[in-house]
Design a protein around this motif. Sequence first.
Motif, PDB file in Angstrom:
ATOM      1  N   THR A  24       3.349 136.681 -67.051  1.00 61.34           N
ATOM      2  CA  THR A  24       4.567 135.993 -67.503  1.00 61.34           C
ATOM      3  C   THR A  24       5.386 135.518 -66.311  1.00 61.34           C
ATOM      4  OG1 THR A  24       4.662 137.265 -69.558  1.00 61.34           O
ATOM      5  CG2 THR A  24       6.712 136.259 -68.796  1.00 61.34           C
ATOM      6  N   VAL A  25       5.555 136.382 -65.302  1.00 66.23           N
ATOM      7  CA  VAL A  25       6.312 135.994 -64.122  1.00 66.23           C
ATOM      8  C   VAL A  25       5.633 134.818 -63.425  1.00 66.23           C
ATOM      9  CG1 VAL A  25       7.192 136.751 -61.888  1.00 66.23           C
ATOM     10  CG2 VAL A  25       7.187 138.338 -63.828  1.00 66.23           C
ATOM     11  N   ARG A  26       4.335 134.877 -63.319  1.00 64.88           N
ATOM     12  CA  ARG A  26       3.608 133.800 -62.659  1.00 64.88           C
ATOM     13  C   ARG A  26       3.749 132.482 -63.439  1.00 64.88           C
ATOM     14  NH1 ARG A  26      -0.889 136.199 -62.355  1.00 64.88           N
ATOM     15  NH2 ARG A  26      -0.651 137.005 -60.232  1.00 64.88           N
ATOM     16  N   PHE A  27       3.737 132.580 -64.759  1.00 65.21           N
ATOM     17  CA  PHE A  27       3.873 131.374 -65.596  1.00 65.21           C
ATOM     18  C   PHE A  27       5.203 130.667 -65.323  1.00 65.21           C
ATOM     19  CE2 PHE A  27       5.540 129.404 -69.467  1.00 65.21           C
ATOM     20  CZ  PHE A  27       4.508 128.550 -69.818  1.00 65.21           C
ATOM     21  N   TYR A  28       6.299 131.419 -65.344  1.00 64.57           N
ATOM     22  CA  TYR A  28       7.612 130.807 -65.126  1.00 64.57           C
ATOM     23  C   TYR A  28       7.788 130.359 -63.676  1.00 64.57           C
ATOM     24  CZ  TYR A  28       8.851 132.511 -69.766  1.00 64.57           C
ATOM     25  OH  TYR A  28       8.891 132.724 -71.111  1.00 64.57           O
ATOM     26  N   SER A  29       7.189 131.097 -62.772  1.00 63.31           N
ATOM     27  CA  SER A  29       7.282 130.722 -61.358  1.00 63.31           C
ATOM     28  C   SER A  29       6.524 129.430 -61.080  1.00 63.31           C
ATOM     29  CB  SER A  29       6.732 131.858 -60.485  1.00 63.31           C
ATOM     30  OG  SER A  29       6.916 131.581 -59.128  1.00 63.31           O
ATOM     31  N   ASP A  30       5.338 129.291 -61.677  1.00 59.83           N
ATOM     32  CA  ASP A  30       4.545 128.085 -61.474  1.00 59.83           C
ATOM     33  C   ASP A  30       5.226 126.844 -62.045  1.00 59.83           C
ATOM     34  OD1 ASP A  30       2.615 129.525 -60.184  1.00 59.83           O
ATOM     35  OD2 ASP A  30       1.276 129.673 -61.925  1.00 59.83           O
ATOM     36  N   ARG A  31       6.096 127.035 -63.024  1.00 61.99           N
ATOM     37  CA  ARG A  31       6.781 125.904 -63.642  1.00 61.99           C
ATOM     38  C   ARG A  31       8.160 125.650 -63.049  1.00 61.99           C
ATOM     39  NH1 ARG A  31       2.834 127.504 -66.147  1.00 61.99           N
ATOM     40  NH2 ARG A  31       1.649 126.256 -67.664  1.00 61.99           N
ATOM     41  N   GLY A  32       8.442 126.323 -61.978  1.00 65.96           N
ATOM     42  CA  GLY A  32       9.668 126.051 -61.253  1.00 65.96           C
ATOM     43  C   GLY A  32      10.912 126.683 -61.834  1.00 65.96           C
ATOM     44  N   LEU A  33      10.769 127.552 -62.813  1.00 65.73           N
ATOM     45  CA  LEU A  33      11.943 128.195 -63.413  1.00 65.73           C
ATOM     46  C   LEU A  33      12.392 129.406 -62.609  1.00 65.73           C
ATOM     47  CD1 LEU A  33      10.952 128.156 -67.212  1.00 65.73           C
ATOM     48  CD2 LEU A  33      12.222 126.439 -65.919  1.00 65.73           C
ATOM     49  N   LEU A  34      11.479 129.991 -61.869  1.00 59.15           N
ATOM     50  CA  LEU A  34      11.759 131.222 -61.136  1.00 59.15           C
ATOM     51  C   LEU A  34      11.363 131.030 -59.674  1.00 59.15           C
ATOM     52  CD1 LEU A  34      12.777 134.091 -61.889  1.00 59.15           C
ATOM     53  CD2 LEU A  34      10.384 134.778 -62.117  1.00 59.15           C
ATOM     54  N   PRO A  35      12.263 130.536 -58.853  1.00 60.81           N
ATOM     55  CA  PRO A  35      11.909 130.236 -57.454  1.00 60.81           C
ATOM     56  C   PRO A  35      11.556 131.494 -56.663  1.00 60.81           C
ATOM     57  CG  PRO A  35      13.978 129.188 -58.109  1.00 60.81           C
ATOM     58  CD  PRO A  35      13.643 130.169 -59.175  1.00 60.81           C
ATOM     59  N   GLU A  36      10.611 131.337 -55.762  1.00 62.87           N
ATOM     60  CA  GLU A  36      10.249 132.430 -54.846  1.00 62.87           C
ATOM     61  C   GLU A  36      11.199 132.409 -53.648  1.00 62.87           C
ATOM     62  OE1 GLU A  36       6.276 131.574 -53.712  1.00 62.87           O
ATOM     63  OE2 GLU A  36       5.678 131.067 -55.772  1.00 62.87           O
ATOM     64  N   ALA A  37      11.485 133.598 -53.158  1.00 63.13           N
ATOM     65  CA  ALA A  37      12.310 133.680 -51.944  1.00 63.13           C
ATOM     66  C   ALA A  37      11.473 133.414 -50.706  1.00 63.13           C
ATOM     67  CB  ALA A  37      12.974 135.048 -51.852  1.00 63.13           C
ATOM     68  N   SER A  38      10.243 133.877 -50.763  1.00 63.46           N
ATOM     69  CA  SER A  38       9.349 133.674 -49.616  1.00 63.46           C
ATOM     70  C   SER A  38       7.944 134.093 -50.014  1.00 63.46           C
ATOM     71  CB  SER A  38       9.821 134.496 -48.415  1.00 63.46           C
ATOM     72  OG  SER A  38       9.688 135.886 -48.688  1.00 63.46           O
ATOM     73  N   ARG A  39       7.045 134.015 -49.052  1.00 59.99           N
ATOM     74  CA  ARG A  39       5.672 134.493 -49.235  1.00 59.99           C
ATOM     75  C   ARG A  39       5.372 135.496 -48.125  1.00 59.99           C
ATOM     76  NH1 ARG A  39       1.562 132.257 -53.147  1.00 59.99           N
ATOM     77  NH2 ARG A  39       2.825 130.810 -54.378  1.00 59.99           N
ATOM     78  N   SER A  40       4.606 136.506 -48.470  1.00 61.18           N
ATOM     79  CA  SER A  40       4.206 137.485 -47.460  1.00 61.18           C
ATOM     80  C   SER A  40       3.169 136.856 -46.528  1.00 61.18           C
ATOM     81  CB  SER A  40       3.627 138.731 -48.129  1.00 61.18           C
ATOM     82  OG  SER A  40       2.373 138.424 -48.746  1.00 61.18           O
ATOM     83  N   THR A  41       2.875 137.563 -45.457  1.00 58.82           N
ATOM     84  CA  THR A  41       1.862 137.046 -44.518  1.00 58.82           C
ATOM     85  C   THR A  41       0.514 136.880 -45.188  1.00 58.82           C
ATOM     86  OG1 THR A  41       1.426 139.314 -43.806  1.00 58.82           O
ATOM     87  CG2 THR A  41       3.001 138.009 -42.491  1.00 58.82           C
ATOM     88  N   GLY A  42       0.320 137.643 -46.266  1.00 61.09           N
ATOM     89  CA  GLY A  42      -0.935 137.523 -47.003  1.00 61.09           C
ATOM     90  C   GLY A  42      -0.869 136.472 -48.097  1.00 61.09           C
ATOM     91  N   ARG A  62      14.084 131.637 -74.083  1.00 57.90           N
ATOM     92  CA  ARG A  62      12.806 131.458 -74.762  1.00 57.90           C
ATOM     93  C   ARG A  62      12.782 132.218 -76.080  1.00 57.90           C
ATOM     94  NH1 ARG A  62       9.354 127.948 -74.608  1.00 57.90           N
ATOM     95  NH2 ARG A  62       7.486 129.238 -74.375  1.00 57.90           N
ATOM     96  N   GLY A  63      13.512 133.335 -76.124  1.00 58.80           N
ATOM     97  CA  GLY A  63      13.595 134.102 -77.371  1.00 58.80           C
ATOM     98  C   GLY A  63      14.290 133.337 -78.482  1.00 58.80           C
ATOM     99  N   LEU A  64      15.129 132.355 -78.103  1.00 56.17           N
ATOM    100  CA  LEU A  64      15.768 131.480 -79.083  1.00 56.17           C
ATOM    101  C   LEU A  64      14.873 130.304 -79.450  1.00 56.17           C
ATOM    102  CD1 LEU A  64      19.410 131.366 -77.657  1.00 56.17           C
ATOM    103  CD2 LEU A  64      18.562 132.693 -79.611  1.00 56.17           C
ATOM    104  N   ASP A  65      13.641 130.325 -78.954  1.00 56.98           N
ATOM    105  CA  ASP A  65      12.645 129.298 -79.232  1.00 56.98           C
ATOM    106  C   ASP A  65      12.972 127.965 -78.570  1.00 56.98           C
ATOM    107  OD1 ASP A  65      10.173 128.702 -80.265  1.00 56.98           O
ATOM    108  OD2 ASP A  65      10.929 127.953 -82.166  1.00 56.98           O
ATOM    109  N   LEU A  66      13.713 128.031 -77.456  1.00 58.93           N
ATOM    110  CA  LEU A  66      13.955 126.817 -76.687  1.00 58.93           C
ATOM    111  C   LEU A  66      12.723 126.517 -75.840  1.00 58.93           C
ATOM    112  CD1 LEU A  66      17.653 127.343 -75.506  1.00 58.93           C
ATOM    113  CD2 LEU A  66      16.796 126.237 -77.582  1.00 58.93           C
ATOM    114  N   SER A  67      12.445 125.241 -75.664  1.00 61.15           N
ATOM    115  CA  SER A  67      11.261 124.843 -74.920  1.00 61.15           C
ATOM    116  C   SER A  67      11.455 125.057 -73.420  1.00 61.15           C
ATOM    117  CB  SER A  67      10.950 123.373 -75.192  1.00 61.15           C
ATOM    118  OG  SER A  67      11.974 122.549 -74.654  1.00 61.15           O
ATOM    119  N   VAL A  68      10.354 125.041 -72.696  1.00 62.45           N
ATOM    120  CA  VAL A  68      10.422 125.198 -71.238  1.00 62.45           C
ATOM    121  C   VAL A  68      11.257 124.093 -70.597  1.00 62.45           C
ATOM    122  CG1 VAL A  68       9.052 125.169 -69.115  1.00 62.45           C
ATOM    123  CG2 VAL A  68       8.294 126.553 -71.061  1.00 62.45           C
TER     124      VAL A  68
END
Length: 358
Positions: A24-42, A62-68
Amino acid sequence: MFSSYDGLCTIGELAEHAGVSVKTVRFYSDRGLLPEASRSTGGHRRYAPEAVERLNMIRSLRGLDLSVPEVRRILDEQDQQDDGAGAGGALEDAVAGRLRSLGSELAALRWREAALRLVQESPPAERPGRLRLVGAVAAPPSTASLARFWRSWLPPRMPARSVTAFLEAAVPHPPEDPRPAQVLAFARLHAYVTRPCGGGGGGGSCQPRAHGVAGARASAVLYAGLAEAYDLAGGELRRGAEPCPGEALDGFVDAYASTYGARDTSAFRRVLAGRLAADPRIDRYWDLTAEVISAPGGRPEPTPGSAHDWLLAALDTQVGTRAGRGGALGVAPGEGPASAAPPLGPDVPDGARAVSPR
């Protein structure tokens, strides 16, 4: 909040804090809703502490059935407000839109429930016919077929404002919480207006000859006057008053007299009563309309058709003729001839005939 030295967390830690899956976190992150602060060296995603609150907000929306896309607009607007930008209405617009959509969905469900009850409660021999009737009507039902029926009947080139006002009075809107009987009445009404003019064989125009004689502008004047008279007569019907002369009848007669440049005399009223009594009828349309808009078991709600009948009966009583239930608001497909009629007396120009919207 997080135990790492820099205060950031991994995708797994964020998912655990928010009570969701890593997917779920990856889904929202990939769609730009949940920005990453950074990436690890890996190359692993890392999130700031405020990501937990943002993720919870996403889940609530989303629980109110609003679209992405709607969620994205709301979050973007929230970010702008945090940066000092002016307030917007993305959330209000999204909620209002969802409420409209939900209202339509609920109306469709209520209609289907009433339709199913109708079939369930019908005698076995009547079920096939009723299934065909209700199956031809969308859920929630549309009044487009009724509007088309009247638009094909009204005088050509009639002003758009007059047409709109007429349709508002003549086209019944199905109840929000229909009973099975109202579903059946509306389905029958839909079947009535969609059958070809002239009965099953089709062909011919549904328009009375008087429409072409009176002209579009004169017809618009007539319909406006009749609408006022029908409103007054509707009030009398709601009170249970017997047909009688009065303000409603005077307005009814004046609508015709004014349209054709005639004087409202006793002779004019006698000729008008006889002319209206000879007009074709669409009683079935108005009977079904009353069933659709009236509360089950209650007094039938007035319609332009029942108001016209009340006024014609009042006119009949006044002039002392047997006018009967005159034709009003149109020529029914296959009901009665659209025969030529005599003019309305010496006060009416030759060839002018009353248009009776019943």
